[in-house]
Write a protein that holds these residues in place. Structure first.
Motif, PDB file in Angstrom:
ATOM      1  N   PHE A  51       0.840  -1.194   0.000  1.00 36.01           N
ATOM      2  CA  PHE A  51       0.000   0.000   0.000  1.00 36.01           C
ATOM      3  C   PHE A  51       0.878   1.248   0.000  1.00 36.01           C
ATOM      4  CE2 PHE A  51      -2.282   3.371   2.272  1.00 36.01           C
ATOM      5  CZ  PHE A  51      -3.408   3.478   1.483  1.00 36.01           C
ATOM      6  N   THR A  52       1.902   1.248   0.850  1.00 37.75           N
ATOM      7  CA  THR A  52       2.819   2.386   0.942  1.00 37.75           C
ATOM      8  C   THR A  52       3.550   2.600  -0.381  1.00 37.75           C
ATOM      9  OG1 THR A  52       3.114   1.974   3.300  1.00 37.75           O
ATOM     10  CG2 THR A  52       4.757   3.370   2.248  1.00 37.75           C
ATOM     11  N   LYS A  53       3.913   1.511  -1.024  1.00 37.29           N
ATOM     12  CA  LYS A  53       4.625   1.586  -2.302  1.00 37.29           C
ATOM     13  C   LYS A  53       3.766   2.332  -3.342  1.00 37.29           C
ATOM     14  CE  LYS A  53       8.090  -0.342  -4.821  1.00 37.29           C
ATOM     15  NZ  LYS A  53       9.481  -0.274  -4.608  1.00 37.29           N
ATOM     16  N   GLN A  54       2.454   2.159  -3.265  1.00 33.60           N
ATOM     17  CA  GLN A  54       1.547   2.828  -4.209  1.00 33.60           C
ATOM     18  C   GLN A  54       1.267   4.282  -3.816  1.00 33.60           C
ATOM     19  OE1 GLN A  54      -2.001   0.451  -4.337  1.00 33.60           O
ATOM     20  NE2 GLN A  54      -0.953  -1.322  -5.201  1.00 33.60           N
ATOM     21  N   GLN A  55       1.229   4.558  -2.507  1.00 33.67           N
ATOM     22  CA  GLN A  55       0.762   5.857  -2.041  1.00 33.67           C
ATOM     23  C   GLN A  55       1.825   6.723  -1.359  1.00 33.67           C
ATOM     24  OE1 GLN A  55      -2.418   6.680  -2.750  1.00 33.67           O
ATOM     25  NE2 GLN A  55      -2.755   4.658  -3.617  1.00 33.67           N
ATOM     26  N   GLY A  56       2.895   6.105  -0.870  1.00 37.93           N
ATOM     27  CA  GLY A  56       3.821   6.839  -0.021  1.00 37.93           C
ATOM     28  C   GLY A  56       5.000   7.440  -0.752  1.00 37.93           C
ATOM     29  N   ASP A  57       5.776   8.214   0.011  1.00 39.56           N
ATOM     30  CA  ASP A  57       6.997   8.762  -0.565  1.00 39.56           C
ATOM     31  C   ASP A  57       8.149   7.781  -0.330  1.00 39.56           C
ATOM     32  OD1 ASP A  57       7.996   9.130   2.066  1.00 39.56           O
ATOM     33  OD2 ASP A  57       7.411  11.231   2.116  1.00 39.56           O
ATOM     34  N   LYS A  58       9.317   8.106  -0.846  1.00 43.59           N
ATOM     35  CA  LYS A  58      10.460   7.188  -0.803  1.00 43.59           C
ATOM     36  C   LYS A  58      10.888   6.848   0.620  1.00 43.59           C
ATOM     37  CE  LYS A  58      12.162   8.509  -5.328  1.00 43.59           C
ATOM     38  NZ  LYS A  58      13.206   9.141  -6.106  1.00 43.59           N
ATOM     39  N   MET A  59      10.817   7.818   1.534  1.00 38.07           N
ATOM     40  CA  MET A  59      11.203   7.561   2.923  1.00 38.07           C
ATOM     41  C   MET A  59      10.215   6.618   3.606  1.00 38.07           C
ATOM     42  SD  MET A  59      13.446   7.949   5.255  1.00 38.07           S
ATOM     43  CE  MET A  59      14.447   9.278   4.652  1.00 38.07           C
ATOM     44  N   GLU A  60       8.926   6.823   3.362  1.00 38.04           N
ATOM     45  CA  GLU A  60       7.910   5.936   3.940  1.00 38.04           C
ATOM     46  C   GLU A  60       8.086   4.509   3.425  1.00 38.04           C
ATOM     47  OE1 GLU A  60       3.926   8.574   4.668  1.00 38.04           O
ATOM     48  OE2 GLU A  60       4.550   8.290   2.580  1.00 38.04           O
ATOM     49  N   ILE A  61       8.401   4.383   2.154  1.00 39.21           N
ATOM     50  CA  ILE A  61       8.608   3.057   1.562  1.00 39.21           C
ATOM     51  C   ILE A  61       9.813   2.382   2.209  1.00 39.21           C
ATOM     52  CG2 ILE A  61       9.219   1.851  -0.573  1.00 39.21           C
ATOM     53  CD1 ILE A  61       7.597   4.118  -2.038  1.00 39.21           C
ATOM     54  N   CYS A  62      10.885   3.130   2.417  1.00 41.28           N
ATOM     55  CA  CYS A  62      12.082   2.606   3.080  1.00 41.28           C
ATOM     56  C   CYS A  62      11.747   2.112   4.492  1.00 41.28           C
ATOM     57  CB  CYS A  62      13.159   3.691   3.140  1.00 41.28           C
ATOM     58  SG  CYS A  62      14.546   3.332   4.242  1.00 41.28           S
ATOM     59  N   VAL A  63      11.056   2.927   5.251  1.00 39.05           N
ATOM     60  CA  VAL A  63      10.698   2.575   6.633  1.00 39.05           C
ATOM     61  C   VAL A  63       9.802   1.342   6.656  1.00 39.05           C
ATOM     62  CG1 VAL A  63       9.438   3.359   8.690  1.00 39.05           C
ATOM     63  CG2 VAL A  63      11.034   4.906   7.528  1.00 39.05           C
TER      64      VAL A  63
END
Length: 99
Positions: A51-63
């Motif tokens: 879900f984060t991969k579709q909606q989040g920014d690069k830092m959120e995806i990393c976390v």
């Protein structure tokens, strides 16, 4: 000096822990339940990552990738842990996080 007799009913003390089939079964069932729960938690984190991969920014995806790899580590799932450590490394590099 007198001789002290040891009663025949006295058995030597064993350091080996006593086992009980019923408690052994319960403990094994608890281990199995915990492993199942840990695997489910890891799968939930993986879904959150997607879900984060579709909606989040690069830092959120990393976390989130860090969370997934940590969950697989907790579940002692070595194969998925290795896989997610690689994903984590790639995603965190994209976000500018040092590895």
């Amino acid at each position: 000096m007198s001789i002290v007799e040891t009663p025949a009913a006295v058995q030597p003390i064993s350091n080996k822990p006593k086992t009980n089939p019923i408690t052994d079964f319960i403990l094994k069932a608890d281990d199995s339940s915990m492993n199942s729960i840990k695997a489910k938690v890891a799968q939930d984190f993986e879904e959150q990552y997607n879900f984060t991969k579709q909606q989040g920014d690069k830092m959120e995806i990393c976390v989130q990738a860090m969370s997934v790899s940590a969950a697989y580590l907790q579940a002692k799932d070595e194969e998925n842990y290795k896989k997610w450590k690689q994903i984590e490394k790639a995603d965190c590099k994209k976000s500018g996080m040092p590895s």
